[in-house]
Motif scaffolding. Structure first.
Motif, short mmCIF file in Angstrom:
data_model
loop_
_atom_site.label_atom_id
_atom_site.label_comp_id
_atom_site.label_asym_id
_atom_site.label_seq_id
_atom_site.Cartn_x
_atom_site.Cartn_y
_atom_site.Cartn_z
N PRO A 1 1.14 -1.49 0.16
CA PRO A 1 0.05 0.30 0.24
C PRO A 1 1.05 0.79 0.87
N ASP A 2 0.26 2.04 -0.14
CA ASP A 2 0.75 3.81 -0.60
C ASP A 2 1.22 4.18 0.79
N GLU A 3 1.86 5.39 1.80
CA GLU A 3 1.96 5.49 2.49
C GLU A 3 1.95 7.45 2.31
N TRP A 4 0.45 7.82 3.30
CA TRP A 4 0.06 8.48 2.94
C TRP A 4 0.40 9.78 3.80
N LYS A 5 1.50 11.10 2.85
CA LYS A 5 2.16 11.77 4.10
C LYS A 5 0.82 13.18 3.98
N SER A 6 2.00 13.92 4.82
CA SER A 6 0.69 15.91 4.85
C SER A 6 1.62 17.15 4.89
N TYR A 7 1.32 17.61 3.90
CA TYR A 7 1.85 19.02 4.58
C TYR A 7 0.54 20.20 5.91
N THR A 8 1.66 20.43 5.79
CA THR A 8 1.01 22.29 7.09
C THR A 8 0.63 22.68 6.07
N TRP A 9 -0.40 23.99 6.32
CA TRP A 9 -0.39 25.61 5.57
C TRP A 9 0.93 26.30 5.53
N THR A 10 1.30 25.99 6.17
CA THR A 10 3.35 26.58 6.91
C THR A 10 3.70 25.79 5.48
N GLN A 11 3.58 24.50 4.92
CA GLN A 11 4.57 23.44 4.67
C GLN A 11 3.99 24.02 3.10
N ALA A 12 3.14 23.90 2.65
CA ALA A 12 2.81 24.47 1.85
C ALA A 12 2.91 25.15 0.89
N ALA A 13 3.24 26.15 1.95
CA ALA A 13 3.64 27.93 1.61
C ALA A 13 5.01 28.04 1.25
N ASP A 14 5.59 27.40 2.06
CA ASP A 14 7.63 27.19 2.02
C ASP A 14 7.37 26.65 0.00
N ARG A 15 6.86 25.88 -0.44
CA ARG A 15 7.09 25.16 -1.40
C ARG A 15 6.36 25.94 -2.74
N VAL A 16 5.00 26.52 -2.36
CA VAL A 16 4.03 27.89 -3.50
C VAL A 16 5.35 28.85 -3.96
N PHE A 17 5.40 29.32 -2.07
CA PHE A 17 6.38 29.74 -2.43
C PHE A 17 7.95 30.42 -3.14
N ALA A 18 8.35 28.97 -2.78
CA ALA A 18 9.65 28.78 -3.76
C ALA A 18 9.38 28.94 -5.53
N VAL A 19 8.15 27.80 -5.65
CA VAL A 19 7.44 28.44 -7.14
C VAL A 19 7.34 29.52 -7.25
N ALA A 20 6.61 30.14 -6.97
CA ALA A 20 6.84 31.78 -7.89
C ALA A 20 7.40 31.98 -7.39
N ALA A 21 8.76 31.74 -6.48
CA ALA A 21 9.92 32.94 -7.00
C ALA A 21 10.76 32.82 -8.09
N GLY A 22 10.90 31.12 -7.97
CA GLY A 22 11.95 31.36 -9.27
C GLY A 22 10.89 30.80 -10.13
N LEU A 23 9.96 31.00 -10.89
CA LEU A 23 9.28 31.48 -11.41
C LEU A 23 9.40 33.08 -12.41
N MET A 24 9.44 33.95 -11.15
CA MET A 24 10.33 35.58 -11.45
C MET A 24 11.65 35.36 -11.97
N ASP A 25 12.35 34.28 -11.27
CA ASP A 25 14.15 34.39 -11.02
C ASP A 25 14.34 33.50 -12.94
N LEU A 26 12.71 33.10 -13.42
CA LEU A 26 13.18 32.77 -14.88
C LEU A 26 12.85 33.61 -15.89
N GLY A 27 11.84 35.58 -15.13
CA GLY A 27 11.75 36.23 -15.61
C GLY A 27 10.61 36.13 -16.10
#
Length: 630
Positions: A44-70
């Protein structure tokens, strides 16, 4: 101003702003669950979680990464992936960067993917894996605007081309690493971008999977999604304590709006788009609500019915009895609630229902995880008899209605006092009226800006005063419940001058025949109606084993006289309750099921009538051969 309206006005200009509010309100609450397959490849699969803070860490990193790409505000970033938690976080990252998400179904071929990427002028593509990357590479010469491809899961394979020193590919982890570096230099870049967003800026470009011609890009600004989040919360159907099981395609507006509601309400969303894992996941996730398209409920019903029939004798008789009790109970209680406000039933019916619950319904609820409070059904009409069956069994299917052009959710049945066969009442802030020809018109904050680069097409459906022509025919009850009767373009007139709504007939057949997968009723300008019928392989092969056809292939079984007789019996049952001009005079069983791969169903499992009629035109002509046309 009503209480519900006051919860929608005023509202933040974007879902990105709602996301910041959610992080601040419940930073350590669980936001998303996602499956991780075992390293061994089995078990069976193992289910893992993100809290809203953990999700925000990844979301902000994606957003800033896109900004860095121009990437700049309103520039398009496409996502071509199956439903997974990374899709949601990438989409939030795009919006927090001020950009706009172009959605592409992962099953889309290279040619159509390239068309959408080019038409949307997408600058970045977020691709699920190297197979999706290969589609972009194949059409690279046709994509001058596409500067980068970000691969979510490369499965250990290299994403860059060593022969190309200017290769455009990088992994999602590499993008987030760039983003975190960018945030070290510009720590407030994301929050400042979110605060600067205007409600009328483009947030999403969703391409409709039309039945003919090239898909059209529907322009949905940030305000559409902010409104949807607030309207869903004001509707009161979902609560912070809920657990949503989300498997619908996120490239479709129905799946996308569910992510928006989750941000506003703050409940847990368990995300896994693998359809073959639904049955396995439900008892593990134990959702309190989930959304689905009618085909899923039809499959569950047909599976339960065919399993009971295979058990034979007394068990099948018990199932048939329990199914009729469920329908009667649902109809009586819904009718009483409509008249008196109380979902009551006579004592005798209550006793029968309690017995049926122990014998049949409880097991069905357990299969859905045991905690399911309600299901939302949309994208197409649910056959009322199937809806009544589930309602009586304690699985409450709340039908809703909306289109890509209305940000998915315009109507939904209330949790209490819902009415099977209707799509409920308008969400707060949504206006509706019925045109003289019966077409449903909508106006409100959820309506699109227009079709991307197609002003003439926009003018055809969107009036200057904001009324949107849905193309659906419907009826409003005195107390505001909407019933959709058919697509305007799908209704046809026989050569005898009688109008026929094929969707209604098709829904009735799905309720009487447990072996049907898809049915198409045909009869435009003909002197009688016919049907093309595709059968569900799993349900049919179970029947075949019990009826002397064991060991034969699916193609042999569907071509057998036994199956023609079986289906013919159900067609006769259907015809008993139809008007003369609606009855199916002839039918053909198709040699295979209809599917997305052959282009006969849209990714949201809607029937593409012109494609099916063209593909199986020889069978249609065969059924009318020798008939005198008027």
């Amino acid at each position: 101003m009503s209480d519900t309206q006051s919860q929608i006005e005023p509202r933040p200009p974007s879902v990105a702003a709602l996301f910041l509010e959610r992080i601040e309100a419940t930073p350590e609450s669980e936001a998303y669950r996602y499956p991780v397959p075992p390293a061994s490849g089995s078990g069976p699969d193992e289910w893992k979680s993100y809290t809203w803070t953990q999700a925000a860490d990844r979301v902000f990193a994606v957003a800033a990464g896109l900004m860095d790409l121009g990437i700049e505000p309103e520039q398009r970033v496409a996502i071509m992936s199956n439903t997974r938690v990374d899709w949601i976080l990438a989409d939030l990252g795009v919006m927090c960067a001020g950009a706009a998400t172009t959605t592409i179904y992962p099953g889309t071929n290279a040619e159509e993917s390239a068309y959408i990427l080019a038409d949307s002028e997408s600058r970045v593509l977020v691709a699920e894996d190297t197979a999706q990357l290969a589609k972009a590479r194949e059409k690279r010469a046709e994509l001058p605007d596409l500067a980068h491809v970000v691969v979510i899961d490369a499965a250990g394979e290299p994403v860059t081309d060593p022969a190309d020193p200017e290769d455009w590919a990088l992994t999602l982890d590499e993008l987030m690493t760039r983003g975190r570096g960018y945030l070290q230099k510009h720590p407030d870049a994301v929050t400042e971008t979110v605060r600067a967003l205007r409600s009328d800026q483009l947030a999403t470009l969703i391409y409709t999977s039309g039945t003919t011609g090239k898909p059209k890009g529907v322009r949905l600004p940030h305000d559409n999604w902010s409104y949807m989040g607030k309207a869903i919360a004001a509707q009161g159907l979902v609560e912070p304590e809920d657990v949503q099981y989300l498997w619908l395609p996120l490239a479709h507006v129905f799946g996308k709006v569910l992510t928006t509601g989750g941000v506003e309400v703050g409940h847990v969303t368990a995300v896994d788009g693998r359809i073959d894992k639904i049955i396995e996941n439900l008892p593990v996730v134990q959702p309190t609500y989930m959304a689905a398209v009618p085909r899923i409920f039809e499959k569950v019903y047909n599976g339960v019915a065919s399993k009971a029939k295979a058990a034979g004798g007394a068990k099948y008789k018990i199932f048939l009895w329990a199914a009729e009790v469920a329908r009667e109970y649902a109809k009586v209680t819904q009718d009483n609630h409509r008249r008196t406000g109380t979902a009551s039933a006579p004592t005798g019916l209550k006793v029968k229902h309690a017995i049926a619950d122990k014998l049949v319904y409880a097991k069905l609820r357990d299969a859905f995880g045991g905690r399911l409070r309600a299901c939302i059904s949309g994208s197409a009409a649910l056959a009322p008899d199937i809806g009544y069956f589930f309602a009586g069994a304690g699985i409450h299917i709340l039908e809703g209605y909306g289109l890509t052009e209305s940000s998915a959710a315009s109507f939904c049945n209330p949790g209490e006092g819902y009415r099977t066969g209707t799509v409920g009442k308008p969400l707060p802030g949504c206006e509706v009226r019925i045109a003289e020809d019966g077409e449903v018109l909508l106006r409100g904050p959820g309506i699109m800006q227009g079709y991307h680069g197609l002003p003439e097409k926009t003018e055809e459906v969107l009036e200057p005063d904001g009324w949107f022509h849905t193309g659906d025919i419907g009826e409003l009850s005195d107390d505001g419940f909407l019933r959709i009767t058919d697509r305007k373009k799908d209704m046809f007139k026989t050569s005898g001058g009688k109008y026929v709504a094929p969707t209604e007939i098709e829904g009735r057949f799905k309720a009487v025949c447990p072996y049907v997968s898809t049915i198409l009723v045909h009869g435009a300008d003909r002197n009688y109606c016919t049907a093309l019928i595709a059968l569900d392989e799993i349900a049919l092969m179970g029947w075949a084993e019990e009826h002397g056809l064991k060991g034969r292939s699916y193609a042999d079984v569907v071509a057998s006289p036994e199956v023609r007789e079986l289906v013919g019996g159900y067609v006769e049952r259907l015809n008993e309750n139809l008007q003369r001009w609606q009855t199916i005079k002839q039918f053909r069983v198709l040699p295979r099921d209809l599917d997305v791969e052959h282009g006969e169903l849209t990714p949201s499992l809607k029937l593409k009538r012109p494609v099916v009629e063209r593909e199986f035109g020889h069978l249609l002509e065969e059924m009318y051969a020798g008939a005198r046309e008027k």
